[in-house]
Enzyme design. Structure first.
Site, mmCIF file in Angstrom:
data_model
loop_
_atom_site.group_PDB
_atom_site.id
_atom_site.type_symbol
_atom_site.label_atom_id
_atom_site.label_comp_id
_atom_site.label_asym_id
_atom_site.label_seq_id
_atom_site.Cartn_x
_atom_site.Cartn_y
_atom_site.Cartn_z
ATOM 1 N N HIS A 126 0.832 -1.205 0.000
ATOM 2 C CA HIS A 126 0.000 0.000 0.000
ATOM 3 C C HIS A 126 0.864 1.251 0.000
ATOM 4 C CE1 HIS A 126 -4.006 -1.698 0.352
ATOM 5 N NE2 HIS A 126 -3.586 -2.525 1.289
ATOM 6 N N CYS A 194 0.168 1.896 -5.507
ATOM 7 C CA CYS A 194 -0.909 2.660 -6.140
ATOM 8 C C CYS A 194 -0.456 4.057 -6.544
ATOM 9 C CB CYS A 194 -2.098 2.770 -5.189
ATOM 10 S SG CYS A 194 -2.856 1.183 -4.803
#
Length: 348
Positions: A126, A194
């Site tokens: 993440h 991301c």
């Protein structure tokens, strides 16, 4: 208007707390799980002599493969990136499901190579929330060390380049990411995360590195993890300790202790002072205030003003802890928009 203002202010505080929960507390929970995983492993500290950790000798030849296989969720490595901080590291586990990335730090794509192998050791993590392991990939400088430790070996890579691609571009984790149709010729590492960081992830930020050398954990640590005096800046033992928050398994005990403290102080103040603010209003020594949610709550606390403020503070902290423990996980799991935004997976 005053009542409306109080309601809006309360909602603003709750929203701010939700952001803090998403970006900070999920990371604390992830750190707790990673700490427990490390403590339950049989991995030993890097070799040392005379109480000081040695610098491991760079080995020549083909590096050994470790582990040779793994099940989803298994601890396979630890990732060290000095660019992200001298004490920065994350666990690397098998698998890249939401559960693995939320609970365990960084996950290996199961169809890619193991550390040190010819091909591509590709992992995902993440960029916001859940400890945000790959939050700062945009700070990489060419040549930066990316270090992987397995149970017995170090694999030292150096950062080469980056790319921003669509989520469907899976060629970036192929054995030969520069030409997915060709055979692998290098020993590479790929970090995927991301992009953009704080909104809907429409793309993926890809960071690549190539292997420099490998070393034995029993010999010490790579020179890239040593400070200027030659002593270790980050050790496996130190990372196993964790801080107070990391060692917390749940906020339930915190909520219970706070509520117990509130009850004790409230009853003690009630016995000694009762409700001086309400008494002053009834006696006419103070004017009756306009209706206010916060004001009414404050006046109905027992004791003198400092005690009332202390009681309110205890309740506020208990309420925030209760939201972190129960409310926010529930809304992140059940409200469709928040579900999409957070990819929440319970780490309990």
């Amino acid at each position: 208007m005053g009542l409306l203002g109080e309601i809006l202010l309360t909602l603003a505080v709750v929203c701010a707390l939700y952001i803090a929960w998403q970006l900070w507390w999920t990371g604390v929970e992830s750190e707790h799980t990673q700490l427990a995983t490390r403590q339950s492993s049989s991995w030993t500290d890097p070799g040392n002599a005379n109480g000081k950790v040695s610098i491991a000798h760079a080995q020549q030849g083909n590096p050994p493969q470790e582990p040779t296989s793994a099940k989803v969720g298994d601890l396979i490595a630890q990732l060290y990136i000095p660019r992200f901080g001298s004490a920065w590291s994350r666990n690397v586990v098998e698998g890249t499901t939401n559960e693995q990335l939320a609970r365990h730090g960084v996950g290996r794509y199961t169809n890619t190579q193991m550390p040190g192998q010819v091909g591509n050791f590709a992992v995902a993590g993440h960029r916001a929330g859940y400890g945000e392991p790959l939050a700062h990939v945009d700070t990489f400088v060419e040549g930066d060390a990316i270090i992987v430790r397995t149970k017995d070996y170090w694999y030292v890579y150096h950062y080469t380049t980056k790319s921003i691609v669509l989520p469907t571009d899976i060629g970036v984790i192929a054995p030969n990411p520069t030409d997915p149709s060709a055979a692998a010729v290098k020993r590479m590492i790929t970090l995927t995360t991301c992009e953009p960081r704080y909104s809907e992830a429409t793309h993926r930020w890809i960071s690549w590195g190539e292997l420099d050398y490998w070393a034995k954990v029993s010999d010490g640590i790579p020179k890239e993890l040593a400070d200027s005096s030659g002593t270790n800046a980050v050790t496996f033992k130190e990372q196993n300790q964790g801080d107070v928050l990391t060692r917390l398994n749940s906020l339930r005990p915190v909520v219970m202790v706070l509520l117990l403290a509130y009850a004790v102080i409230y009853l003690a103040a009630l016995a000694v002072w009762r409700y001086p603010a309400l008494r002053a209003i009834r006696n006419g020594s103070k004017p009756r205030p306009d209706f206010s949610l916060y004001g009414a709550f404050y006046r109905h606390q027992s004791g003198i003003a400092p005690i009332r403020w202390l009681l309110l503070l205890i309740l506020a902290v208990a309420a925030a802890a209760a939201m972190f423990e129960w409310l926010f996980p529930w809304v992140a799991s059940n409200v469709p928009y928040l579900q999409l935004m957070s990819n929440y997976v319970s780490v309990q």
